[in-house]
Enzyme design. Structure first.
Site, short mmCIF file in Angstrom:
data_model
loop_
_atom_site.label_atom_id
_atom_site.label_comp_id
_atom_site.label_asym_id
_atom_site.label_seq_id
_atom_site.Cartn_x
_atom_site.Cartn_y
_atom_site.Cartn_z
N ASP A 15 0.82 -1.21 0.00
CA ASP A 15 0.00 0.00 0.00
C ASP A 15 0.85 1.26 0.00
O ASP A 15 0.63 2.18 0.80
CB ASP A 15 -0.94 0.01 1.22
N GLU A 189 -11.24 0.64 -3.56
CA GLU A 189 -10.69 1.03 -2.27
C GLU A 189 -9.51 1.97 -2.53
O GLU A 189 -9.19 2.29 -3.67
CB GLU A 189 -10.25 -0.19 -1.47
#
Length: 550
Positions: A15, A189
């Protein structure tokens, strides 16, 4: 100019959120159940990256009892040029049972990337993956995934955007739901807002965190949308370019999307950055499975791709495709990768290496320090390694498919519940431990092995060796998911203790994560540690810790 070899940050570095401030780039990555939390990396050339600090390192968060793969998710870095503040937003995923996904999101700020950071400012509990965008006229916006729990509704939820109060926390006005018109892969997301010329661009991760992962983008002249999709109708970056329609499908695996023609898999969750000379890049996560398997022991790693803007003001990969590559053209001032960049060598002459992380609990002087015996790392034994409360573990990320990890330790146990040694670790249910302990039968310190596999405790009863003088060197050779355990006493040569232990299950897909998940995404670690389930009066002294990648 040089060629950048991906991944730029190997091992658990998922991420990635990238920014540039003046001539320096920074990346923040997720850390899940590991402390200190939120890794911060720095680079001058996008090729060579150094771990410089962590953000959550002063008891700001309690990760005890965290189940795989919950914990600290998707940090987002930003820089407010007006106030000259670094901002970091993150989610603390507390519960995933029942697909409820209870997550609290916070923001912190600092005038320097290494702090001191402010106390966490609560933002919302609506979902996860928050990102802050600093707009003109001192307005700030928060984009996040609104998690959906109701049957018959869009799964796993919608991207929402609201103005945010960065001084006091919370949102201003209402949340604005963004339609899913610019994603076909679903599982939207990690929303991030960028502004260029007249457009706001909304970058999202899509397709779940598995083999169908990708990065999609939409744009609008209003920050609240509606956002039009990229004209290709496909992700602008992925490792599996063939079409996937999974809108409304919460599955994160998508093993059918494995690309047999690429070493890189799961490319997605991207973050854009511009160089001082106007070149554009995207950092993103990726995985590399063991050959012949769909198992990823190194977890989700950080990679980078060169981008370009089209005449129609859309961004795409520099070669016009959407396939993420293992080799990328670096910026004009990039340098070759330093040799042995990811090896770890710590002789504990002073403070221990910044690379060391601990699962579930904080690193505190009362149980780990280099002061009680200078030149050594002393670890006071505590809970069993099955514990999610107080395991006494010091670990570093595995960054290669082939490496050696070794240490030298002094340890004098007087009970079978006192142990110390070296091992491989994924989480509290999955590890391999080569260690010293006390044998009542031998009335001596012995070397033996204990293993945890999907929560099962496995003793190596046929492997017990009496140790001379309570001192020993230990080594684990890891090669493509197979471990060889070795030892050396005094001036002897290294000797094999256990050959060919299959540890391929120490991988994201091989462990037993929360029900409904495909395991975890927190990756393999190497560790030294100690256990004292007796009187809490034992400790081990480690003389050195080396990880050498082959």
């Amino acid at each position: 100019m040089t060629t950048i070899q991906n991944p730029i940050i190997p091992g658990m570095a998922p991420d990635p959120s990238i920014i540039r401030v003046e001539d320096t780039y920074y990346i923040a990555t997720s850390t899940f159940h590991w402390n200190p939390a939120i890794q911060l990396f720095q680079s001058k050339d996008l090729t060579n990256w150094e771990l410089i600090d962590y953000v959550l390192k002063k008891d700001e968060v309690n990760l005890r009892g965290t189940n795989t793969p919950a914990g600290i998710w998707a940090p987002h870095l930003s820089y407010d040029a007006v106030t000259k503040k670094y901002w970091l937003a993150y989610s603390h995923m507390i519960n995933m049972a029942g697909r409820e996904f209870n997550s609290d999101s916070y923001a912190m700020w600092a005038y320097d990337i290494t702090g001191p950071w402010s106390e966490p400012i609560f933002l919302t509990a609506i979902g996860f993956d928050p990102a802050i965008f600093h707009d003109e006229e001192d307005k700030h916006y928060l984009a996040i995934l609104e998690w959906e729990t109701r049957e018959g509704y869009q799964a796993p939820g919608h991207i929402v955007i609201a103005e945010v109060d960065l001084e006091n926390g919370g949102i201003i006005g209402e949340w604005h739901r963004i339609n899913h018109g610019f994603t076909t892969r679903g599982c939207a997301e990690a929303p991030q807002i960028y502004k260029r010329k007249d457009y706001y661009y909304l970058l999202i991760a899509a397709g779940g965190t598995g083999y169908g992962h990708g990065v999609e983008i939409g744009r609008s002249k209003d920050v609240f949308g509606p956002y039009e999709p990229h004209p290709s109708g496909e992700p602008i970056l992925t490792s599996s370019p063939r079409h996937l329609f999974s809108l409304g499908d919460p599955d994160a695996g998508h093993f059918e999307m494995y690309n047999p023609n690429s070493m890189m898999q799961k490319a997605g969750h991207g973050s854009l950055v511009e160089t001082p000379t106007g070149e554009w890049y995207i950092s993103h996560l990726m995985s590399r499975p063991l050959e012949g398997t769909l198992l990823n022991p190194l977890g989700r790693e950080t990679s980078i791709q060169k981008m370009r803007w089209t005449e129609e003001d859309w961004i795409e990969l520099a070669d016009g495709s959407n396939l993420a590559k293992m080799e990328v053209e670096g910026p004009e001032d990039s340098l070759p990768l330093k040799e042995n960049a990811y090896d770890v060598r710590d002789d504990f002459d002073g403070n221990y290496s910044l690379s060391f992380m601990t699962p579930y609990r904080n690193q505190e002087d009362k149980w780990v320090n280099t002061t009680e015996r200078p030149g050594y790392l002393r670890i006071h034994g505590e809970n069993s390694f099955f514990s999610q409360i107080n395991p006494a573990i010091m670990a570093t990320r595995a960054t290669s498919f082939s490496y050696e990890v070794q240490t030298s330790l002094s340890f004098k146990p007087d009970h079978y519940s006192e142990t110390a040694g070296i091992g491989l670790y994924y989480d509290s249910n999955n590890w391999l431990y080569l260690h010293l302990t006390y044998s009542e039968e031998q009335s001596a310190t012995i070397l033996t092995v204990l293993q945890a596999k999907l929560g099962e405790r496995i003793e190596y009863g046929n492997h017990r060796l009496v140790v001379n003088n309570d001192e020993i060197e230990l080594k684990i050779n890891y090669d493509q998911g197979i471990a060889t355990l070795m030892y050396r006493q005094s001036d002897e040569q290294w000797k094999r203790f256990v050959d060919d232990v299959d540890v391929t299950y120490l991988s994201d897909e091989g462990v037993n994560g929360e029900p409904g998940e495909i395991g975890g995404f927190t990756a393999l670690f190497n560790f030294i540690g100690s256990v004292d389930a007796h009187q809490r009066d034992s400790y081990a002294d480690f003389d050195y810790y080396y990880v050498t990648n082959v």
